[in-house]
Design a protein around this motif. Structure first.
Motif, PDB file in Angstrom:
ATOM      1  N   UNK A  51       0.796  -1.219   0.000  1.00 17.84           N
ATOM      2  CA  UNK A  51       0.000   0.000   0.000  1.00 17.84           C
ATOM      3  C   UNK A  51       0.828   1.269   0.000  1.00 17.84           C
ATOM      4  N   UNK A  52       2.149   1.141  -0.021  1.00 16.85           N
ATOM      5  CA  UNK A  52       3.036   2.312  -0.050  1.00 16.85           C
ATOM      6  C   UNK A  52       3.734   2.334  -1.403  1.00 16.85           C
ATOM      7  N   UNK A  53       3.531   3.405  -2.160  1.00 23.54           N
ATOM      8  CA  UNK A  53       4.127   3.510  -3.487  1.00 23.54           C
ATOM      9  C   UNK A  53       5.654   3.494  -3.403  1.00 23.54           C
ATOM     10  N   UNK A  54       6.279   2.981  -4.462  1.00 26.33           N
ATOM     11  CA  UNK A  54       7.738   2.905  -4.523  1.00 26.33           C
ATOM     12  C   UNK A  54       8.383   4.267  -4.292  1.00 26.33           C
ATOM     13  N   UNK A  55       7.795   5.341  -4.831  1.00 26.75           N
ATOM     14  CA  UNK A  55       8.351   6.678  -4.657  1.00 26.75           C
ATOM     15  C   UNK A  55       8.343   7.130  -3.206  1.00 26.75           C
ATOM     16  N   UNK A  56       7.316   6.754  -2.460  1.00 27.44           N
ATOM     17  CA  UNK A  56       7.269   7.084  -1.031  1.00 27.44           C
ATOM     18  C   UNK A  56       8.290   6.255  -0.276  1.00 27.44           C
ATOM     19  N   UNK A  57       8.442   4.990  -0.651  1.00 27.89           N
ATOM     20  CA  UNK A  57       9.463   4.145  -0.016  1.00 27.89           C
ATOM     21  C   UNK A  57      10.855   4.709  -0.276  1.00 27.89           C
ATOM     22  N   UNK A  58      11.079   5.240  -1.456  1.00 29.84           N
ATOM     23  CA  UNK A  58      12.346   5.888  -1.795  1.00 29.84           C
ATOM     24  C   UNK A  58      12.584   7.084  -0.876  1.00 29.84           C
ATOM     25  N   UNK A  59      11.576   7.946  -0.726  1.00 30.81           N
ATOM     26  CA  UNK A  59      11.695   9.130   0.116  1.00 30.81           C
ATOM     27  C   UNK A  59      11.952   8.752   1.579  1.00 30.81           C
ATOM     28  N   UNK A  60      11.281   7.714   2.063  1.00 30.32           N
ATOM     29  CA  UNK A  60      11.417   7.305   3.463  1.00 30.32           C
ATOM     30  C   UNK A  60      12.636   6.429   3.718  1.00 30.32           C
ATOM     31  N   UNK A  61      13.249   5.921   2.634  1.00 28.58           N
ATOM     32  CA  UNK A  61      14.421   5.056   2.794  1.00 28.58           C
ATOM     33  C   UNK A  61      14.068   3.642   3.201  1.00 28.58           C
ATOM     34  N   UNK A  84       5.589  13.709  10.926  1.00 32.36           N
ATOM     35  CA  UNK A  84       6.915  14.289  10.846  1.00 32.36           C
ATOM     36  C   UNK A  84       7.949  13.215  10.539  1.00 32.36           C
ATOM     37  N   UNK A  85       8.900  13.524   9.638  1.00 29.83           N
ATOM     38  CA  UNK A  85       9.963  12.572   9.302  1.00 29.83           C
ATOM     39  C   UNK A  85      11.104  13.291   8.599  1.00 29.83           C
ATOM     40  N   UNK A  86      12.258  12.642   8.576  1.00 34.08           N
ATOM     41  CA  UNK A  86      13.425  13.130   7.833  1.00 34.08           C
ATOM     42  C   UNK A  86      13.577  12.219   6.627  1.00 34.08           C
ATOM     43  N   UNK A  87      13.658  12.789   5.416  1.00 38.52           N
ATOM     44  CA  UNK A  87      13.772  11.946   4.220  1.00 38.52           C
ATOM     45  C   UNK A  87      15.122  11.250   4.143  1.00 38.52           C
ATOM     46  N   UNK A  88      15.160  10.187   3.372  1.00 41.11           N
ATOM     47  CA  UNK A  88      16.418   9.472   3.129  1.00 41.11           C
ATOM     48  C   UNK A  88      17.379  10.401   2.388  1.00 41.11           C
ATOM     49  N   UNK A  89      18.691  10.163   2.500  1.00 37.75           N
ATOM     50  CA  UNK A  89      19.659  11.005   1.794  1.00 37.75           C
ATOM     51  C   UNK A  89      19.462  10.959   0.275  1.00 37.75           C
ATOM     52  N   UNK A  90      19.840  12.036  -0.388  1.00 41.11           N
ATOM     53  CA  UNK A  90      19.857  12.132  -1.857  1.00 41.11           C
ATOM     54  C   UNK A  90      18.493  11.922  -2.497  1.00 41.11           C
ATOM     55  N   UNK A 137       3.764  12.226  -2.957  1.00 39.44           N
ATOM     56  CA  UNK A 137       5.142  12.374  -3.408  1.00 39.44           C
ATOM     57  C   UNK A 137       5.177  12.325  -4.932  1.00 39.44           C
ATOM     58  N   UNK A 138       5.824  13.315  -5.528  1.00 37.88           N
ATOM     59  CA  UNK A 138       5.936  13.359  -6.994  1.00 37.88           C
ATOM     60  C   UNK A 138       7.407  13.458  -7.391  1.00 37.88           C
ATOM     61  N   UNK A 139       7.715  12.844  -8.507  1.00 40.26           N
ATOM     62  CA  UNK A 139       9.064  12.856  -9.042  1.00 40.26           C
ATOM     63  C   UNK A 139       9.230  14.097  -9.909  1.00 40.26           C
ATOM     64  N   UNK A 140      10.319  14.825  -9.711  1.00 38.30           N
ATOM     65  CA  UNK A 140      10.579  16.042 -10.495  1.00 38.30           C
ATOM     66  C   UNK A 140      11.166  15.715 -11.843  1.00 38.30           C
TER      67      UNK A 140
END
Length: 140
Positions: A51-61, A84-90, A137-140
């Motif tokens: 239920x969590x999109x790949x892009x959100x998993x990327x952001x959350x690490x 509240x959260x801190x995104x994964x690096x890069x 979450x959207x990809x630029x």
């Protein structure tokens, strides 16, 4: 590389030599190719069906191929719900917006109140029976 144009089945002579430079993948594409090359569904897919999109998993690490990940959950303190959260690096190639809803049909954006590298989305829970929060979450 030499290129021979073809138009309506007729080929023409070789044109001038072309140079094609291919840069290394970056952001989400690099994360996939380096860590999860068999990932299905792209940025908006859900490879592991959690239920969590790949892009959100990327952001959350988190791992997009395993449904057993620590998620991000709202904190309900007093009359406020905060996500509240801190995104994964890069992960600067994505944008993140917090949203809330009272009926899961219409969603309203929440302004990020964290001036640092993290995200904080807060909404008042006064005078509401229920409230739902999500990340867009959207990809630029």
């Amino acid at each position: 590389m030499k290129v021979r144009p073809i138009f309506d089945g007729a080929s023409f002579g070789f044109g001038p030599a072309l140079t094609i430079e291919v840069g290394a993948a970056s952001g989400f594409d690099a994360w996939v190719s380096n860590d999860y090359p068999a990932l299905l569904g792209g940025f908006s897919g859900d490879h592991d069906g959690d239920g969590i999109q790949n892009g959100i998993e990327y952001l959350l690490g988190t791992n997009p191929t395993s449904a057993f990940n620590e998620g991000v959950y709202p904190d309900f303190s007093g009359a406020t719900a905060t996500l509240s959260f801190v995104p994964a690096p890069a992960t600067d190639d994505v944008t993140c917006i917090g949203q809330y809803s009272q009926d899961l049909r219409s969603w309203t954006d929440i302004i990020d109140s964290d001036p640092g590298p993290g995200y904080t989305f807060s909404i008042s829970t006064e005078e509401v029976d229920r409230i739902f929060m999500r990340l867009k979450v959207t990809q630029q």
